[in-house]
Design a protein around this motif. Structure first.
Motif, mmCIF file in Angstrom:
data_model
loop_
_atom_site.group_PDB
_atom_site.id
_atom_site.type_symbol
_atom_site.label_atom_id
_atom_site.label_comp_id
_atom_site.label_asym_id
_atom_site.label_seq_id
_atom_site.Cartn_x
_atom_site.Cartn_y
_atom_site.Cartn_z
ATOM 1 N N PRO A 125 3.299 10.595 6.650
ATOM 2 C CA PRO A 125 3.769 9.912 5.444
ATOM 3 C C PRO A 125 2.629 9.615 4.475
ATOM 4 O O PRO A 125 1.483 9.432 4.885
ATOM 5 C CB PRO A 125 4.377 8.617 5.984
ATOM 6 C CG PRO A 125 3.648 8.359 7.261
ATOM 7 C CD PRO A 125 3.333 9.724 7.831
ATOM 8 N N ALA A 126 2.981 9.589 3.218
ATOM 9 C CA ALA A 126 2.044 9.240 2.150
ATOM 10 C C ALA A 126 2.870 8.696 0.997
ATOM 11 O O ALA A 126 4.108 8.699 1.047
ATOM 12 C CB ALA A 126 1.237 10.459 1.713
ATOM 13 N N PHE A 127 2.213 8.221 -0.014
ATOM 14 C CA PHE A 127 2.861 7.845 -1.258
ATOM 15 C C PHE A 127 2.235 8.689 -2.373
ATOM 16 O O PHE A 127 1.060 9.047 -2.298
ATOM 17 C CB PHE A 127 2.671 6.364 -1.586
ATOM 18 C CG PHE A 127 3.459 5.428 -0.717
ATOM 19 C CD1 PHE A 127 4.838 5.329 -0.845
ATOM 20 C CD2 PHE A 127 2.826 4.631 0.225
ATOM 21 C CE1 PHE A 127 5.565 4.460 -0.050
ATOM 22 C CE2 PHE A 127 3.543 3.761 1.024
ATOM 23 C CZ PHE A 127 4.920 3.681 0.894
ATOM 24 N N ARG A 158 -9.834 4.237 4.709
ATOM 25 C CA ARG A 158 -8.928 4.890 5.667
ATOM 26 C C ARG A 158 -7.545 4.996 5.040
ATOM 27 O O ARG A 158 -7.089 4.071 4.362
ATOM 28 C CB ARG A 158 -8.879 4.089 6.962
ATOM 29 C CG ARG A 158 -10.241 4.047 7.652
ATOM 30 C CD ARG A 158 -10.145 3.361 8.943
ATOM 31 N NE ARG A 158 -9.324 4.206 9.807
ATOM 32 C CZ ARG A 158 -9.188 4.033 11.104
ATOM 33 N NH1 ARG A 158 -9.816 3.056 11.689
ATOM 34 N NH2 ARG A 158 -8.420 4.830 11.811
ATOM 35 N N HIS A 159 -6.882 6.141 5.281
ATOM 36 C CA HIS A 159 -5.575 6.370 4.680
ATOM 37 C C HIS A 159 -4.578 5.298 5.092
ATOM 38 O O HIS A 159 -3.785 4.832 4.268
ATOM 39 C CB HIS A 159 -5.047 7.761 5.028
ATOM 40 C CG HIS A 159 -3.756 8.063 4.354
ATOM 41 N ND1 HIS A 159 -2.578 8.260 5.044
ATOM 42 C CD2 HIS A 159 -3.438 8.165 3.038
ATOM 43 C CE1 HIS A 159 -1.604 8.473 4.180
ATOM 44 N NE2 HIS A 159 -2.101 8.436 2.959
ATOM 45 N N LYS A 160 -4.624 4.853 6.345
ATOM 46 C CA LYS A 160 -3.652 3.842 6.783
ATOM 47 C C LYS A 160 -3.827 2.540 6.001
ATOM 48 O O LYS A 160 -2.856 1.849 5.706
ATOM 49 C CB LYS A 160 -3.726 3.601 8.292
ATOM 50 C CG LYS A 160 -4.938 2.867 8.783
ATOM 51 C CD LYS A 160 -4.859 2.619 10.278
ATOM 52 C CE LYS A 160 -5.921 1.654 10.716
ATOM 53 N NZ LYS A 160 -5.756 1.277 12.118
ATOM 54 N N ARG A 220 -1.099 0.808 3.488
ATOM 55 C CA ARG A 220 -0.720 -0.607 3.595
ATOM 56 C C ARG A 220 -0.806 -1.282 2.224
ATOM 57 O O ARG A 220 0.140 -1.947 1.791
ATOM 58 C CB ARG A 220 -1.639 -1.317 4.594
ATOM 59 C CG ARG A 220 -1.351 -2.813 4.751
ATOM 60 C CD ARG A 220 -2.523 -3.581 5.334
ATOM 61 N NE ARG A 220 -3.668 -3.454 4.439
ATOM 62 C CZ ARG A 220 -4.928 -3.269 4.846
ATOM 63 N NH1 ARG A 220 -5.221 -3.211 6.119
ATOM 64 N NH2 ARG A 220 -5.905 -3.152 3.969
ATOM 65 N N ASP A 221 -1.923 -1.085 1.534
ATOM 66 C CA ASP A 221 -2.106 -1.691 0.215
ATOM 67 C C ASP A 221 -1.059 -1.172 -0.770
ATOM 68 O O ASP A 221 -0.521 -1.932 -1.583
ATOM 69 C CB ASP A 221 -3.503 -1.390 -0.334
ATOM 70 C CG ASP A 221 -4.617 -1.995 0.510
ATOM 71 O OD1 ASP A 221 -4.330 -2.894 1.332
ATOM 72 O OD2 ASP A 221 -5.769 -1.553 0.347
ATOM 73 N N GLY A 258 -8.346 -3.400 -7.579
ATOM 74 C CA GLY A 258 -8.879 -4.379 -6.633
ATOM 75 C C GLY A 258 -10.073 -3.851 -5.864
ATOM 76 O O GLY A 258 -10.763 -4.600 -5.186
ATOM 77 N N TYR A 259 -10.346 -2.559 -5.942
ATOM 78 C CA TYR A 259 -11.484 -1.958 -5.253
ATOM 79 C C TYR A 259 -12.707 -2.066 -6.168
ATOM 80 O O TYR A 259 -12.631 -2.587 -7.276
ATOM 81 C CB TYR A 259 -11.189 -0.509 -4.888
ATOM 82 C CG TYR A 259 -9.978 -0.322 -3.964
ATOM 83 C CD1 TYR A 259 -9.525 -1.348 -3.151
ATOM 84 C CD2 TYR A 259 -9.293 0.871 -3.934
ATOM 85 C CE1 TYR A 259 -8.430 -1.175 -2.314
ATOM 86 C CE2 TYR A 259 -8.202 1.063 -3.093
ATOM 87 C CZ TYR A 259 -7.780 0.028 -2.287
ATOM 88 O OH TYR A 259 -6.702 0.203 -1.459
#
Length: 158
Positions: free
Chosen positions: A62-64, A25-27, A31-32, A77-78
Motif C-alpha cells: 500500500p501507498a498513497f 521510512r515508508h511506514k 502513518r503521517d 513539518g519536515y
C-alpha cells in the motif's frame, strides 16, 4: 515502483517517492499521511488517495498518491532540506505535464515541434549507438558465445 492507480486527477507524488526524498521510512510517511488525510478530508475519503507499488520482492504494497497541496502540507513539518527536495521534484512533475499547445494551423509552430522531436530522436539514436558495443558484449556473455569460460564470466561480473 509501479505507477499507482488513482482517482485523484493530475500529477501526484507517492509516499514511496516522499520517503526516498526525505530519507524517512515508508511506514512512517504512510502513518503521517494517513493522519494528515483523515484530518483534512475525513477517514471516509482516504480511498481516493490510495495507491500501490511493488517492493523489492515484487509484492504489492500500500501507498498513497498525493496531489501538490497535500504533499506540501505533509512535508512542511519536515526540515528545510526536505522541503526543498519535495518542491524541486514537484517542479519536475509540473514541467513534465506542461506541454506547449500545438497550433496545427501555424507552420512555424509545427516546424518547431518537429525539430524538437527530431533532436530527441537523434539523441536517443546516439545513446543506442554508444551503448551498442556494451550490449553486444553482455549478450555474448549471456549467450555463452565467445571464448570466455563460465568462471571468467563470473569473475567479470563479480
Amino acid at each position: 515502483m509501479t505507477t499507482p492507480t488513482l482517482i485523484v486527477a493530475g500529477p501526484t507524488m507517492t509516499t514511496v517517492e516522499i520517503a526516498m526524498l526525505t530519507g524517512k521510512r515508508h511506514k512512517n510517511v504512510m502513518r503521517d499521511t494517513r493522519q494528515l488525510l483523515e484530518e483534512l478530508h475525513g477517514a471516509g475519503n482516504l480511498l481516493k488517495f490510495e495507491a500501490t507499488y511493488r517492493n523489492g520482492q515484487n509484492k504489492e504494497q500500500p501507498a498513497f498518491a498525493l496531489p501538490y497541496r497535500e504533499t506540501v502540507i505533509l512535508v512542511s513539518g519536515y526540515n528545510l532540506q526536505i522541503r526543498a527536495k519535495i518542491i524541486d521534484r514537484w517542479q519536475e512533475l509540473e514541467k513534465a505535464t506542461k506541454a506547449p499547445p500545438l497550433n496545427l494551423n501555424d507552420p512555424a509552430s509545427l516546424r518547431t515541434a518537429l525539430l524538437g522531436y527530431t533532436e530527441k530522436v537523434l539523441q536517443l539514436e546516439a545513446t543506442v549507438a554508444e551503448q551498442a558495443p556494451k550490449v553486444e558484449g553482455f549478450e555474448r556473455i549471456a549467450d555463452g558465445h565467445g571464448a570466455l569460460t563460465t568462471g571468467t564470466r563470473a569473475g567479470m561480473l563479480q
